[in-house]
Design an enzyme around this catalytic site. Structure first.
Site, mmCIF file in Angstrom:
data_model
loop_
_atom_site.group_PDB
_atom_site.id
_atom_site.type_symbol
_atom_site.label_atom_id
_atom_site.label_comp_id
_atom_site.label_asym_id
_atom_site.label_seq_id
_atom_site.Cartn_x
_atom_site.Cartn_y
_atom_site.Cartn_z
ATOM 1 N N TYR A 135 -1.655 -1.224 1.076
ATOM 2 C CA TYR A 135 -2.671 -0.181 0.993
ATOM 3 C C TYR A 135 -2.401 0.851 2.082
ATOM 4 O O TYR A 135 -2.475 0.547 3.275
ATOM 5 C CB TYR A 135 -4.049 -0.803 1.167
ATOM 6 N N LYS A 163 -0.915 0.890 -3.037
ATOM 7 C CA LYS A 163 -2.099 1.714 -3.275
ATOM 8 C C LYS A 163 -1.963 2.928 -2.372
ATOM 9 O O LYS A 163 -2.060 2.831 -1.148
ATOM 10 C CB LYS A 163 -3.388 0.954 -2.964
ATOM 11 N N VAL A 205 -6.651 2.291 -8.553
ATOM 12 C CA VAL A 205 -7.637 1.466 -7.849
ATOM 13 C C VAL A 205 -8.872 2.341 -7.683
ATOM 14 O O VAL A 205 -8.884 3.269 -6.874
ATOM 15 C CB VAL A 205 -7.107 0.971 -6.496
#
Length: 300
Positions: A135, A163, A205
């Protein structure tokens, strides 16, 4: 290895009036997501108020999502602890509880140097032994994981997805240029989602999906089918709501939208408080306008 694509909601954590986990309400809300056709669930992220949850609470939320998902979609546990040691312990516990993998943040709030960030990610991946979504959210956490670092991390097979939440749409192309198809690439910025999908992202996401799952899935499916005009029409309608995700108060914003649209509650864990006064009125007006013009979704 993981094949994480599509719409993966970063679900909210629900609390009772006495500040305990509201398991029945989470079960209801998670089920609404799966019924709408999402492609996975991510629990205990920033939107899930991770920084306020005890490790045992995170595992309980994970187990709740796993029960609801019942193997239909993967469930990822977010690992966002203050130290590498604590992150490794949570990854081990998550793997034992049955997580499909992890969405991993740098150790926060410390702003690590690039070599420290790489060591952290490798240690957490090996502790959990499951696929990892890296992330990257430098605006929120002050640590950037640029495409060059991702290329260096590509030798670890447990790193399977990114992400990307840098707020720089150019990163999608840069990661593809340096890393090819080595990683599944997902956008993490709601109001850049369709732009990211158009540039080749594999998934989203998502945040506002918790209140509008069918619209979110429709945008993704239409975009991937090349039906961009239809996707754009829904996305333009959705945009005032998606902007609520890009805020320091994203938790309060999105929980209020959930309360207004799906009849949930907007209780947060202190020090966060539910929105009040003029800001609550402003968001309520945005939701009412969206509800009044909510589009009929095409088949896909």
């Amino acid at each position: 290895m993981s094949h994480w694509t599509g719409v993966l909601p970063a679900v909210t954590t629900k609390f009772t009036n006495d500040d305990r986990l509201d398991i029945p309400e989470m079960e209801r809300c998670f089920a609404l997501q799966i019924e709408a056709g999402v492609h996975g669930l991510i629990v205990c992220g920033s939107l899930g108020e991770a920084s306020t949850l005890e490790p045992d609470e995170k595992i309980e939320v994970l187990r709740t999502a796993l029960r609801v998902a019942d193997g239909k979609v993967p469930v990822l546990l977010t690992v966002s602890q203050g130290s590498t040691r604590a992150s490794c312990k949570l990854a081990e516990a998550g793997a034992e509880a049955g997580a499909a993998g992890f969405m991993v943040l740098p150790g926060i709030p410390y702003k690590s140097e690039p070599h420290e960030t790489a060591v952290h990610y490798r240690a957490v991946a090996r502790a959990g032994g499951l696929p990892v979504m890296i992330y990257n959210n430098p605006p929120a956490y002050g640590v950037d994981i640029p495409p060059t670092m991702l290329a260096e991390l590509a030798d670890e097979p447990l790193f399977t997805a990114i992400k990307e939440s840098s707020d720089d749409i150019r990163r999608i192309s840069e990661i593809r240029s340096l890393c090819g198809d080595r990683f599944k690439l997902l956008t993490g910025v709601d109001n850049l989602a369709l732009e990211s999908l158009a540039m080749g992202a594999d998934g989203w996401v998502a945040g506002l999906v918790v209140a509008y799952p069918r619209e979110t899935v429709a945008i993704y499916e239409l975009a991937k089918a090349g039906r961009m005009n239809e996707a754009i029409a829904i996305y333009r309608w959705f945009r005032p709501l998606l902007d609520l995700d890009v805020s320091a108060r994203l938790v309060q914003n999105i929980k209020l939208v959930e309360a207004l649209v799906i009849g949930s509650n907007d209780r947060c864990r202190a020090p966060r408080q539910a929105l009040q006064g003029s800001e609550r009125a402003r968001l309520t007006a945005i939701v009412k306008a969206a509800e009044a013009t909510r589009p009929t979704l095409p088949s896909f």
